[in-house]
Design an enzyme around this catalytic site. Structure first.
Site, PDB file in Angstrom:
ATOM      1  N   SER A 144      -7.253  13.714 -13.818  1.00 18.06           N
ATOM      2  CA  SER A 144      -6.235  14.065 -12.831  1.00 18.06           C
ATOM      3  C   SER A 144      -4.914  14.149 -13.604  1.00 18.06           C
ATOM      4  CB  SER A 144      -6.216  13.018 -11.708  1.00 18.06           C
ATOM      5  OG  SER A 144      -5.190  13.290 -10.790  1.00 18.06           O
ATOM      6  N   TYR A 158      -1.186  23.372  -9.319  1.00 17.94           N
ATOM      7  CA  TYR A 158      -1.576  22.308 -10.257  1.00 17.94           C
ATOM      8  C   TYR A 158      -1.508  20.943  -9.556  1.00 17.94           C
ATOM      9  CZ  TYR A 158      -1.762  19.570 -14.589  1.00 17.94           C
ATOM     10  OH  TYR A 158      -2.111  18.678 -15.576  1.00 17.94           O
ATOM     11  N   LYS A 162      -4.711  18.492  -8.825  1.00 10.84           N
ATOM     12  CA  LYS A 162      -4.831  17.149  -9.424  1.00 10.84           C
ATOM     13  C   LYS A 162      -4.869  16.059  -8.335  1.00 10.84           C
ATOM     14  CE  LYS A 162      -5.106  18.478 -13.711  1.00 10.84           C
ATOM     15  NZ  LYS A 162      -6.353  18.277 -14.469  1.00 10.84           N
TER      16      LYS A 162
HETATM   17  P1  NAP Z   1      -5.209  21.920 -23.563  1.00 12.13           P
HETATM   18  O1  NAP Z   1      -4.745  21.495 -24.904  1.00 12.13           O
HETATM   19  O2  NAP Z   1      -4.820  23.262 -23.046  1.00 12.13           O
HETATM   20  O3  NAP Z   1      -6.813  21.749 -23.521  1.00 12.13           O
HETATM   21  C1  NAP Z   1      -7.560  22.144 -22.387  1.00 12.13           C
HETATM   22  C2  NAP Z   1      -8.859  22.775 -22.866  1.00 12.13           C
HETATM   23  O4  NAP Z   1      -9.647  23.157 -21.714  1.00 12.13           O
HETATM   24  C3  NAP Z   1      -8.617  24.059 -23.665  1.00 12.13           C
HETATM   25  O5  NAP Z   1      -9.453  24.130 -24.795  1.00 12.13           O
HETATM   26  C4  NAP Z   1      -8.951  25.116 -22.636  1.00 12.13           C
HETATM   27  O6  NAP Z   1      -9.292  26.388 -23.184  1.00 12.13           O
HETATM   28  C5  NAP Z   1     -10.114  24.484 -21.920  1.00 12.13           C
HETATM   29  N1  NAP Z   1     -10.401  25.183 -20.676  1.00 12.13           N
HETATM   30  C6  NAP Z   1      -9.529  25.810 -19.842  1.00 12.13           C
HETATM   31  N2  NAP Z   1     -10.175  26.379 -18.833  1.00 12.13           N
HETATM   32  C7  NAP Z   1     -11.489  26.121 -19.010  1.00 12.13           C
HETATM   33  C8  NAP Z   1     -12.670  26.477 -18.303  1.00 12.13           C
HETATM   34  N3  NAP Z   1     -12.622  27.237 -17.196  1.00 12.13           N
HETATM   35  N4  NAP Z   1     -13.867  26.025 -18.765  1.00 12.13           N
HETATM   36  C9  NAP Z   1     -13.936  25.282 -19.894  1.00 12.13           C
HETATM   37  N5  NAP Z   1     -12.869  24.947 -20.624  1.00 12.13           N
HETATM   38  C10 NAP Z   1     -11.647  25.368 -20.191  1.00 12.13           C
HETATM   39  O7  NAP Z   1      -4.706  20.882 -22.477  1.00 12.13           O
HETATM   40  P2  NAP Z   1      -4.624  19.268 -22.474  1.00 12.13           P
HETATM   41  O8  NAP Z   1      -3.190  18.919 -22.401  1.00 12.13           O
HETATM   42  O9  NAP Z   1      -5.511  18.677 -23.483  1.00 12.13           O
HETATM   43  O10 NAP Z   1      -5.209  19.030 -21.007  1.00 12.13           O
HETATM   44  C11 NAP Z   1      -6.486  18.466 -20.758  1.00 12.13           C
HETATM   45  C12 NAP Z   1      -6.499  17.989 -19.319  1.00 12.13           C
HETATM   46  O11 NAP Z   1      -5.466  17.001 -19.147  1.00 12.13           O
HETATM   47  C13 NAP Z   1      -6.204  19.081 -18.295  1.00 12.13           C
HETATM   48  O12 NAP Z   1      -7.019  18.891 -17.160  1.00 12.13           O
HETATM   49  C14 NAP Z   1      -4.750  18.838 -17.946  1.00 12.13           C
HETATM   50  O13 NAP Z   1      -4.417  19.314 -16.666  1.00 12.13           O
HETATM   51  C15 NAP Z   1      -4.677  17.334 -18.028  1.00 12.13           C
HETATM   52  N6  NAP Z   1      -3.338  16.772 -18.209  1.00 12.13           N
HETATM   53  C16 NAP Z   1      -2.610  17.045 -19.323  1.00 12.13           C
HETATM   54  C17 NAP Z   1      -1.341  16.470 -19.463  1.00 12.13           C
HETATM   55  C18 NAP Z   1      -0.473  16.715 -20.674  1.00 12.13           C
HETATM   56  O14 NAP Z   1       0.680  16.267 -20.664  1.00 12.13           O
HETATM   57  N7  NAP Z   1      -0.943  17.374 -21.700  1.00 12.13           N
HETATM   58  C19 NAP Z   1      -0.836  15.633 -18.458  1.00 12.13           C
HETATM   59  C20 NAP Z   1      -1.614  15.380 -17.333  1.00 12.13           C
HETATM   60  C21 NAP Z   1      -2.879  15.949 -17.209  1.00 12.13           C
HETATM   61  P3  NAP Z   1      -8.047  27.464 -23.307  1.00 12.13           P
HETATM   62  O15 NAP Z   1      -7.282  27.029 -24.502  1.00 12.13           O
HETATM   63  O16 NAP Z   1      -8.717  28.770 -23.419  1.00 12.13           O
HETATM   64  O17 NAP Z   1      -7.258  27.367 -22.022  1.00 12.13           O
END
Ligand code: NAP
Length: 254
Positions: A144, A158, A162
């Protein structure tokens, strides 16, 4: 010393980048056998190589979590390779386009909900079906966000997705507790990943405002989410279920 996930078969989505990649490496260190999934083949293969270099047993499945057949296929590959599924981290997600509620397009809304919320549900469906069939329980952790606990302006789809993940997590925890399946969520604060890089791009002052608001006065690292997920997937958290757990430097407490 044995790791906290020694011998467990674990599935991680969105493993090609950011939090998913960092968590995969922590799971490998803790002794899990891994099935990693991502939409992007090159990125997933890169993570796979990192895991193999650590000596882990791992396979990569190219999959779109928003497609039911793909979610089923990730679980089927886990069972084909390792015979069972013990834990899962449903983490794949996108930030979507920026814009306040009345400017959010139907297309953006549908895409964000399809990946962030429906994708988590489809993966849970496949994982829970397998865990029930094999018996012996299991542990699921969904990603989330602090944006799943609080309102945040400029990203309505978003925030809705979440909040949906947090609710789905609680509902499933109640439904499957009797079967020994624990379901929790992590709610990351601002974490230094490629997604966060995109959000900060061309927005001077936003990083400073995050840091100012946080009790710990810094952004988080993806490994700090991974450590929490490993604990939630391990038997060390055996009495924890239905929890959307902030891992956010204390942001939610302010
Ligand atoms: P990220 O670096 O963009 O990694 C997300 C990964 O998921 C990417 O490799 C992406 O591929 C892949 N993905 C996207 N759509 C997909 C699909 N339909 N099927 C399979 N894989 C898919 O982001 P992150 O920051 O690590 O985020 C991971 C999770 O944490 C997400 O759910 C995000 O909402 C959550 N989150 C992140 C933060 C933050 O500050 N970073 C804070 C709160 C929550 P692509 O590169 O092609 O998109």
């Amino acid at each position: 010393m044995a790791g906290i996930l020694e011998g467990k078969v674990a599935l991680i989505t969105g493993a090609g980048s950011g939090i998913g990649r960092a968590t995969s490496r922590i799971f490998a260190r803790e002794g899990a056998k891994l099935v990693i999934a991502d939409l992007v083949e090159a990125a997933g293969e890169q993570t796979l190589k990192l895991l193999q270099d650590l000596g882990a047993e791992a396979i990569f499945v190219k999959a779109d979590v928003a497609q039911a057949a793909d979610a089923d296929r990730i679980v089927a590959r886990a069972v084909a390779a390792y015979g069972r599924l013990d834990c899962a981290f449903n983490n794949a997600g996108i930030e979507g386009a920026a814009g306040v509620t009345h400017k959010c397009t139907e297309e953006n809304w549908a895409r964000v909900i399809a990946i962030n919320l429906t994708g988590v549900w489809l993966c849970m469906k496949a994982e829970i079906t397998q865990m029930l069939a094999q018996g012996g329980g299991g542990a699921i952790v969904n990603t989330s966000s602090d944006a799943g606990l609080l309102g945040v302006k400029g990203m309505p789809a978003y925030v809705a997705s979440k909040h949906g993940v947090a609710g789905l997590t609680k509902a499933a925890a109640i439904e499957y507790g009797r079967s020994g399946i624990r379901v929790n969520a992590v709610c990351p604060g601002p974490i230094r990943t490629p997604m966060m890089g995109r959000l900060l791009q061309d927005r001077p002052g936003v990083e400073e405002s995050f840091v100012r608001a946080e009790p710990l006065k810094r952004m988080g690292e993806p490994e700090e989410i991974g450590e929490a997920v490993a604990w939630l997937c391990s038997d060390r958290s055996s009495y924890v279920t239905g929890l959307p757990m902030p891992v956010d430097g204390g942001l939610i407490a302010t």
